[in-house]
Motif scaffolding. Sequence first.
Motif, short mmCIF file in Angstrom:
data_model
loop_
_atom_site.label_atom_id
_atom_site.label_comp_id
_atom_site.label_asym_id
_atom_site.label_seq_id
_atom_site.Cartn_x
_atom_site.Cartn_y
_atom_site.Cartn_z
N MET A 1 18.12 6.52 -6.76
CA MET A 1 19.08 5.45 -6.48
C MET A 1 18.34 4.13 -6.44
N PRO A 2 18.82 3.12 -7.15
CA PRO A 2 18.13 1.83 -7.13
C PRO A 2 18.25 1.16 -5.77
N TRP A 3 17.26 0.32 -5.47
CA TRP A 3 17.29 -0.41 -4.21
C TRP A 3 18.38 -1.47 -4.20
N LEU A 4 18.56 -2.17 -5.31
CA LEU A 4 19.56 -3.23 -5.39
C LEU A 4 20.80 -2.73 -6.12
N LEU A 5 21.95 -2.84 -5.48
CA LEU A 5 23.21 -2.37 -6.03
C LEU A 5 24.02 -3.55 -6.54
N GLN A 6 24.74 -3.34 -7.62
CA GLN A 6 25.62 -4.37 -8.17
C GLN A 6 26.87 -4.49 -7.31
N ARG A 7 27.20 -5.73 -6.92
CA ARG A 7 28.40 -6.00 -6.15
C ARG A 7 29.15 -7.16 -6.80
N PRO A 8 29.76 -6.93 -7.97
CA PRO A 8 30.40 -8.04 -8.69
C PRO A 8 31.65 -8.53 -7.97
N LEU A 9 32.01 -9.78 -8.25
CA LEU A 9 33.28 -10.31 -7.78
C LEU A 9 34.42 -9.63 -8.52
N ASP A 10 35.63 -9.75 -8.00
CA ASP A 10 36.75 -9.22 -8.76
C ASP A 10 36.92 -10.09 -10.01
N PRO A 11 37.52 -9.55 -11.07
CA PRO A 11 37.56 -10.25 -12.36
C PRO A 11 38.15 -11.65 -12.29
N GLU A 12 39.21 -11.85 -11.51
CA GLU A 12 39.82 -13.18 -11.44
C GLU A 12 38.88 -14.19 -10.81
N ALA A 13 38.21 -13.79 -9.71
CA ALA A 13 37.27 -14.69 -9.06
C ALA A 13 36.07 -14.97 -9.96
N ASP A 14 35.62 -13.93 -10.67
CA ASP A 14 34.47 -14.11 -11.56
C ASP A 14 34.81 -15.07 -12.70
N ASP A 15 36.00 -14.96 -13.25
CA ASP A 15 36.43 -15.88 -14.30
C ASP A 15 36.50 -17.30 -13.78
N HIS A 16 37.01 -17.46 -12.57
CA HIS A 16 37.13 -18.79 -11.98
C HIS A 16 35.75 -19.41 -11.79
N LEU A 17 34.79 -18.61 -11.31
CA LEU A 17 33.43 -19.11 -11.10
C LEU A 17 32.79 -19.49 -12.42
N HIS A 18 32.90 -18.65 -13.43
CA HIS A 18 32.30 -18.94 -14.73
C HIS A 18 32.90 -20.19 -15.36
N HIS A 19 34.19 -20.38 -15.16
CA HIS A 19 34.84 -21.59 -15.69
C HIS A 19 34.27 -22.83 -14.99
N PHE A 20 34.13 -22.75 -13.68
CA PHE A 20 33.60 -23.89 -12.92
C PHE A 20 32.18 -24.23 -13.35
N VAL A 21 31.30 -23.22 -13.42
CA VAL A 21 29.90 -23.45 -13.79
C VAL A 21 29.81 -23.94 -15.23
N GLY A 22 30.59 -23.35 -16.13
CA GLY A 22 30.56 -23.77 -17.53
C GLY A 22 31.04 -25.19 -17.72
N ASP A 23 32.14 -25.56 -17.04
CA ASP A 23 32.65 -26.92 -17.15
C ASP A 23 31.65 -27.92 -16.59
N LEU A 24 31.05 -27.59 -15.46
CA LEU A 24 30.06 -28.48 -14.86
C LEU A 24 28.85 -28.65 -15.78
N SER A 25 28.37 -27.57 -16.37
CA SER A 25 27.21 -27.67 -17.26
C SER A 25 27.53 -28.53 -18.48
N GLU A 26 28.74 -28.42 -19.02
CA GLU A 26 29.12 -29.24 -20.16
C GLU A 26 29.15 -30.73 -19.80
N ARG A 27 29.65 -31.04 -18.63
CA ARG A 27 29.69 -32.45 -18.22
C ARG A 27 28.28 -32.99 -17.95
N LEU A 28 27.41 -32.16 -17.40
CA LEU A 28 26.03 -32.61 -17.17
C LEU A 28 25.28 -32.82 -18.48
#
Length: 315
Positions: A1-28
């Motif tokens: 068993m690996p020491w670090l386990l994956q704990r992803p956000l739910d898909p809607e929250a993950d999409d929202h986060l990726h949109h925020f980070v992507g939009d911010l990176s484009e503006r920068l």
Amino acid sequence: MPWLLQRPLDPEADDHLHHFVGDLSERLDDPAQDRNDVVRQTLARQLYGRSFEALADDAPMAAFALDPRNARFEAEHYAATDPLRFARVKPLLWLWKCLDATPLGQSVASGVALRGMLAQRIFARAGRDLKIFQNVEVSVGYNIEAGDDVVIHRNVFIDDIGGVEIHDGASISDYANVYSHTHDLLDPADVTLRRTVIGRGVRVAYHATVLAGTVLSDDSMLGAMALATHDLEPHVVGLGVPAKPRVWKERAFDPRFAILTVDARNRPRAPDVRANPDFATSDAGAKATADGAARAEGESDPAGAAAPVEARGRS
């Protein structure tokens, strides 16, 4: 068993986060937008839920504090800091520092994503799957080269004014400090820049300190609360103050280390740089620096205490 386990956000929250980070990176990255303006608008929305202009009308000093142009970093006072390079990364460093104090920065999911995006635009190199946790500070940022799968844990300080390399798979633990400049003992204004190298797969443990110019070879480890004043060879565990080799990892016939990326025993050294122009031609100071460093690194009394260092050594 690996020491670090994956704990992803739910898909809607993950999409929202990726949109925020992507939009911010484009503006920068948009040359038509001033990064300072992008940062102060982002912070106004995140901290106060309104535009920067609306905040400036209601609370002018709160708005004043969000603008990177009104902030001063310690590195801006260094004679060795390149003003043009630092001006480009300063807004990003301010955004990094301010967002770390918010829920976005404190959550692993959003904080690692935001800092990774910013590191790609600040560091000289930011490799694949770079993970940086909250409250990490750097001096100028643009002199850091971080490889793939590097992890930098909470409350780490990296002084990169003289250059810091962090090779693939290295891990720097909580509250560790990594330095790349030294001060003369008798005249602190006499500063020398020394490139510091952390090799492939190195572990720098909790509260440890790596002094300027030190090379930690591949697969070495600097133990908790240890002080690295001199190099570590491959597969060595250095412990104590100053750190000395205490344990050797058994790596015979291990294919992962058939080829070494960083080996302090034969690695070419970047030349030291006298950072203050007032001292740049002082040969006597440079000789004393070398003499003091040699004593500090190579001598100890029978009880294991460090030998006295000449007065014009380096701190």
